[in-house]
Design a protein around this motif. Structure first.
Motif, PDB file in Angstrom:
ATOM      1  N   GLY A  86     -23.141  32.167 -70.465  1.00  0.00           N
ATOM      2  CA  GLY A  86     -22.439  33.229 -71.153  1.00  0.00           C
ATOM      3  C   GLY A  86     -22.251  34.489 -70.327  1.00  0.00           C
ATOM      4  N   PRO A  87     -21.880  35.592 -70.987  1.00  0.00           N
ATOM      5  CA  PRO A  87     -21.555  36.837 -70.278  1.00  0.00           C
ATOM      6  C   PRO A  87     -22.682  37.370 -69.392  1.00  0.00           C
ATOM      7  CG  PRO A  87     -20.752  36.944 -72.522  1.00  0.00           C
ATOM      8  CD  PRO A  87     -21.579  35.698 -72.432  1.00  0.00           C
ATOM      9  N   GLU A  88     -23.920  37.302 -69.859  1.00  0.00           N
ATOM     10  CA  GLU A  88     -25.020  37.827 -69.048  1.00  0.00           C
ATOM     11  C   GLU A  88     -25.168  37.036 -67.757  1.00  0.00           C
ATOM     12  OE1 GLU A  88     -29.829  38.780 -69.275  1.00  0.00           O
ATOM     13  OE2 GLU A  88     -28.771  37.987 -71.037  1.00  0.00           O
ATOM     14  N   SER A  89     -25.050  35.724 -67.837  1.00  0.00           N
ATOM     15  CA  SER A  89     -25.132  34.882 -66.652  1.00  0.00           C
ATOM     16  C   SER A  89     -23.994  35.185 -65.685  1.00  0.00           C
ATOM     17  CB  SER A  89     -25.097  33.408 -67.061  1.00  0.00           C
ATOM     18  OG  SER A  89     -25.024  32.567 -65.924  1.00  0.00           O
ATOM     19  N   LEU A  90     -22.781  35.318 -66.225  1.00  0.00           N
ATOM     20  CA  LEU A  90     -21.629  35.603 -65.372  1.00  0.00           C
ATOM     21  C   LEU A  90     -21.756  36.973 -64.722  1.00  0.00           C
ATOM     22  CD1 LEU A  90     -18.884  34.732 -64.290  1.00  0.00           C
ATOM     23  CD2 LEU A  90     -17.831  35.710 -66.341  1.00  0.00           C
ATOM     24  N   ALA A  91     -22.280  37.949 -65.455  1.00  0.00           N
ATOM     25  CA  ALA A  91     -22.444  39.294 -64.904  1.00  0.00           C
ATOM     26  C   ALA A  91     -23.385  39.277 -63.700  1.00  0.00           C
ATOM     27  CB  ALA A  91     -22.981  40.232 -65.978  1.00  0.00           C
ATOM     28  N   ARG A  92     -24.489  38.559 -63.813  1.00  0.00           N
ATOM     29  CA  ARG A  92     -25.430  38.480 -62.694  1.00  0.00           C
ATOM     30  C   ARG A  92     -24.810  37.728 -61.517  1.00  0.00           C
ATOM     31  NH1 ARG A  92     -30.380  40.218 -64.259  1.00  0.00           N
ATOM     32  NH2 ARG A  92     -30.773  40.345 -66.512  1.00  0.00           N
ATOM     33  N   MET A  93     -24.078  36.687 -61.831  1.00  0.00           N
ATOM     34  CA  MET A  93     -23.392  35.917 -60.800  1.00  0.00           C
ATOM     35  C   MET A  93     -22.386  36.796 -60.055  1.00  0.00           C
ATOM     36  SD  MET A  93     -21.041  32.512 -61.407  1.00  0.00           S
ATOM     37  CE  MET A  93     -22.164  31.897 -62.667  1.00  0.00           C
ATOM     38  N   LEU A  94     -21.616  37.584 -60.809  1.00  0.00           N
ATOM     39  CA  LEU A  94     -20.604  38.457 -60.218  1.00  0.00           C
ATOM     40  C   LEU A  94     -21.232  39.465 -59.275  1.00  0.00           C
ATOM     41  CD1 LEU A  94     -17.668  39.555 -60.122  1.00  0.00           C
ATOM     42  CD2 LEU A  94     -18.221  40.924 -62.142  1.00  0.00           C
TER      43      LEU A  94
END
Length: 403
Positions: A88-96
């Protein structure tokens, strides 16, 4: 070993690496057969022997940079293949945040080549195919990365954020603050993808306070200093950052060299003046309108107005890259990185309504989204602009509903 090979690199490879290094360290204005020959210790004739022309060398350097970027993308996708899917968004934010920092810090020459290609394409249609190739590389990468996070529908918007934020992250100011603030920015993007406005964190707040304290006051619009600033902007728009000198600005403003030096003592002062003047020109239509348009036809018209200023937009990007390259402009870095969004906040407020509590981070995110979208759509037809606007519309609609 052949005499054409030194340190394991052939002459062709050395020439390509030499071109990439000039883009990263000096800018395109410094690019010439002589400068590449000097930096690679190869005769200028080797350029024409191996590539046929200087232009073909530069196109080959762009192709080399894209191939290296593609290899980097494949390695990063392989890294996340073992990560939990659907984060979800939290995972994508850290990835980004991780991907942005790794890309800019570990592949600085490639990142500059990518940004330089954007500048070249805005002034020379011969580079539009190269931009298309870069666009395909990043689209494929973010499609896979966002799909892994369970957010495939936000791949385009996240790619736009990557575009604009990657350019800003090239500016080296304070490594610890910049990295921490990048994390906060990406966390804010994750909040947007969750349908919530973002709250500014302590690192970005601290950096913004430093930027505000160090920012010079804008000149009075009818003063001599403002006239000089406009002349500085004209020089950058017409001739590029390399031509920005006190003497050139004095000639453009019709004043003496002493008057320019009195108002703007250093080269860094002139860069700030040019930036402020170009920024005012670009954002004047936004400031002069009582509200940002919400009708699709009006939005397309606004987009067309904004995109009809390629010379100014290219000049703004060139100034950002100059600050990223030149240690002498380091103190201007926080102003570029942490004061962005001043006009974008007006656009966002008009779309979300007067009750929305918009933070400086929200404004910066929106600014990056719009800037990255514009960069990503260079040279594309109106249908693709519609698709880009659709992605932004969906995000804004989610924020409006949640608010």
């Amino acid at each position: 070993m052949l005499s054409s090979e030194i340190n394991g690199f052939s002459s062709q490879e050395r020439l390509i690496r030499g071109a990439l290094a000039i883009w990263a360290n000096q800018g395109h204005s410094a690019m010439s057969a002589r400068s590449i020959s000097r930096d690679t210790a190869l005769p200028t004739s080797s350029i024409y022997h191996h590539f046929g022309s200087m232009e073909q060398l530069l196109q080959s350097a762009q192709a080399h940079a894209r191939d290296a970027a593609q290899a980097w993308c494949e390695a990063k996708i392989a890294e996340i293949s073992s990560w939990p899917s659907g984060g979800g968004p939290e995972s994508l934010a850290r990835m980004l945040a991780v991907f942005l920092d790794d890309w800019v810090q570990d592949n600085r020459d490639l990142a500059f080549a990518w940004n330089q290609c954007h500048l070249l394409a805005q002034r020379d249609a011969a580079y539009l195919p190269a931009i298309d190739a870069w666009r395909r590389t990043w689209a494929s990468f973010w499609n896979e990365a966002c799909d892994r996070a369970g957010l495939a529908e936000h791949a385009g918007a996240t790619s736009h954020i990557f575009e604009a934020t990657g350019q800003m992250h090239l500016i080296r100011w304070n490594r610890m603050i910049d990295r921490a603030a990048l994390d906060e920015f990406c966390t804010g993007w994750g909040q947007w993808l969750s349908g919530s406005l973002a709250e500014e964190g302590p690192w970005r707040r601290h950096a913004r306070e430093i930027a505000l304290a160090s920012a010079p006051e804008l000149s009075a619009p009818n003063g001599v200093a403002a006239m000089i600033a406009d002349a500085a902007a004209d020089v950058v728009e017409d001739l590029g950052i390399a031509a920005l000198t006190h003497r050139a600005v004095a000639a453009g403003a019709g004043v003496t060299l002493g008057v320019v030096s009195y108002n703007y003592r250093t080269s860094a002062d002139l860069v700030r003046a040019a930036f402020d003047a170009i920024y005012r020109r670009l954002t004047a239509p936004i400031r002069d309108k009582p509200a940002y348009p919400t009708d699709r036809g009006e939005m397309l018209a606004a987009w067309a107005d904004f995109s009809s200023q390629p010379r100014r937009l290219a000049a703004m990007e060139e100034l950002i890259l100059a600050v990223a390259r030149d240690p002498g402009l380091r103190d201007f870095g926080p102003q570029l990185r942490y004061l962005r969004g001043r006009s974008s906040s007006l656009q966002l407020a008009a779309q979300l309504g007067p009750e929305a509590s918009i933070s400086p981070l929200d404004a910066a995110i929106y600014s990056s989204l719009v800037s990255g979208q514009r960069r990503a759509l260079i040279g594309l037809p109106e249908a693709d602009i519609h698709a880009g606007l659709d992605a932004a519309d969906a995000l804004i609609a989610g924020l409006r509903k949640a608010d």
